[in-house]
Design an enzyme around this catalytic site. Sequence first.
Site, mmCIF file in Angstrom:
data_model
loop_
_atom_site.group_PDB
_atom_site.id
_atom_site.type_symbol
_atom_site.label_atom_id
_atom_site.label_comp_id
_atom_site.label_asym_id
_atom_site.label_seq_id
_atom_site.Cartn_x
_atom_site.Cartn_y
_atom_site.Cartn_z
ATOM 1 N N GLU A 307 31.454 -27.697 8.410
ATOM 2 C CA GLU A 307 31.737 -26.873 9.592
ATOM 3 C C GLU A 307 31.789 -27.634 10.906
ATOM 4 O O GLU A 307 31.248 -27.190 11.914
ATOM 5 C CB GLU A 307 30.698 -25.747 9.679
ATOM 6 C CG GLU A 307 30.761 -24.842 8.445
ATOM 7 C CD GLU A 307 29.740 -23.736 8.501
ATOM 8 O OE1 GLU A 307 30.143 -22.585 8.304
ATOM 9 O OE2 GLU A 307 28.564 -24.037 8.747
HETATM 10 C C1 LIG Z 1 27.142 -25.553 3.735
HETATM 11 C C2 LIG Z 1 26.987 -24.350 4.616
HETATM 12 N N1 LIG Z 1 27.082 -24.336 5.933
HETATM 13 C C3 LIG Z 1 26.737 -23.029 6.416
HETATM 14 C C4 LIG Z 1 27.066 -22.183 5.153
HETATM 15 O O1 LIG Z 1 26.724 -23.105 4.103
HETATM 16 O O2 LIG Z 1 26.368 -20.940 5.058
HETATM 17 C C5 LIG Z 1 24.985 -20.960 5.361
HETATM 18 C C6 LIG Z 1 24.429 -19.547 5.267
HETATM 19 O O3 LIG Z 1 24.680 -18.985 3.998
HETATM 20 C C7 LIG Z 1 24.735 -21.546 6.758
HETATM 21 O O4 LIG Z 1 23.354 -21.507 7.063
HETATM 22 C C8 LIG Z 1 25.247 -22.981 6.752
HETATM 23 O O5 LIG Z 1 25.014 -23.576 8.043
#
Ligand SMILES: CC1=[NH+][C@H]2[C@@H](O1)O[C@H](CO)[C@@H](O)[C@@H]2O
Length: 496
Positions: A307
């Site tokens: 992200e």
């Molecule tokens: C790999 C990943 N990045 C995000 C995503 O998973 O969802 C999570 C919550 O389910 C969140 O906390 C995390 O920052």
Amino acid sequence: ADSSEMENLVPTPVDVKSSKADYTLTENTVIEVRDGEATEVAEYLAGLLRPSTGYELPIVEGPSTGPDGSISLRLASDSSAIQSQGYRLQVNSDGVQIRASEPAGLFAGVQTLRQLLPPAIEADTEQSAEWTVSGGRIRDYPRFTYRGAHLDVARHFFGVETVKQYIDYLAQYKVNHLHLHLTDDQGWRIEIDGWPNLTDEGADSEVGGGSGGYYTKEEYAEIVQYAQSRFVTVIPEIDMPGHTGAALESYAELNCDGEKRQEDTGTNVGDTSLCLDKEVTYEFIEDVISEVAEMTPGPYLHIGGDEAHTLSDEDYNDFMSCAIPMVIEQGKRPIGWHQILGADPPEQTIGQFWGTSSDAPEVAAAAEEGHELIMSPATDAYLDMKYNEDTELGLDWAGYTPVPDAYDWDPAGYIDGVDESSIMGPETALWSENIRTLSDIEFMLFPRFPGVAELGWSPEAKTDDWDEFKHRLAAQAPRWNVQGVNYYQSPQVPWP
Ligand SMILES: CC1=[NH+][C@H]2[C@@H](O1)O[C@H](CO)[C@@H](O)[C@@H]2O
């Protein structure tokens, strides 16, 4: 004893033959070892059995089986006969024998023995019970050598004692890797000597504005040591270049605008990144990676990579082409969330899949090129997902994950076009945006976690029937009741 104990094991073993030749422990039972290496597991076993039985259970150098028999732990001389991490367990009227080719296999056998004893064995005070072990023999070894569980200690911080209890739950179900998500926007949780503000300033809050916290190097070493004594490998994650808000709050120079970022007690994702244009950023990550590698005896170091939405693919890939070699230079294997594979990294880089669809051609292509995968599909293995719309705790961005869904998938078959040989194993994830206590952790972990642990350990052919598994899962509840586990009593499980 009820021979169903042999039939109720979770994870289910490769091969089980129950018999009527039960063994009953008495105050004269000894724990017999033949090799120095087995002593550590013997001590662990004694620690499990002594409180609830009240028996002395002395550890003796064999061969000696006292008048009332023994529990014998032995490393097989012809170690070729027993697979890595596997064990043979035999119960007959004069005792229990556990054989393995390495201590980790003895430890797995001890977890199985634990479930062959009555649930009262889990008590930490003396119980009056008949300590009878179901008769029979077991041949067992894991399908995947990697079985993991992730814990986000950044959104909400969890102290050493909670992490130790988490490790004990992993060990109870033969999971052998603990992935600690140590850094994010809301907190930096590991002391770095070269960059003290990370914990002086970046650790004093958490989601919702609580006091946060962090692990000193001594505390991190205590966690690593405790995990090692349970044959669990710790994998630290320093998430980069995104999810770096706590670092950006701690050091102005890490920000492109030269201003410290505000403390973040929210739960947004994707709006932070290290400043890729600045030389200091690479000095920073090099220092962090080397200090974390130095305090981590395990072979892996996770650098996140999820992200980084403020960056172009090209900038992200350039960053990874700098960061990943730093991990390799420290003698560690890099792991990243599966987007890291898009940066065409060195082959030993592992992708942790957190997708929600079996259609993931870029991941399949990376596997084809030789990259290994850890499987954490958010539709099945994200235990921060709510059970259903009534679940207070957890999130729902990947949909609800009722208990059957956490079991009804196959780590090797999830992504179209990926061969089992590319799959290291499954890993559950537990993000802590609104998970604050051990009790919250237990509610999300149980009863779904033992099912994923079984997918990682048991033969594929024995893990594809929820209607069979749910009865074995239900039979675990009397143990959780004695342990005081705050599990979700899902109506989909036929509790006893
Ligand atoms: C790999 C990943 N990045 C995000 C995503 O998973 O969802 C999570 C919550 O389910 C969140 O906390 C995390 O920052």
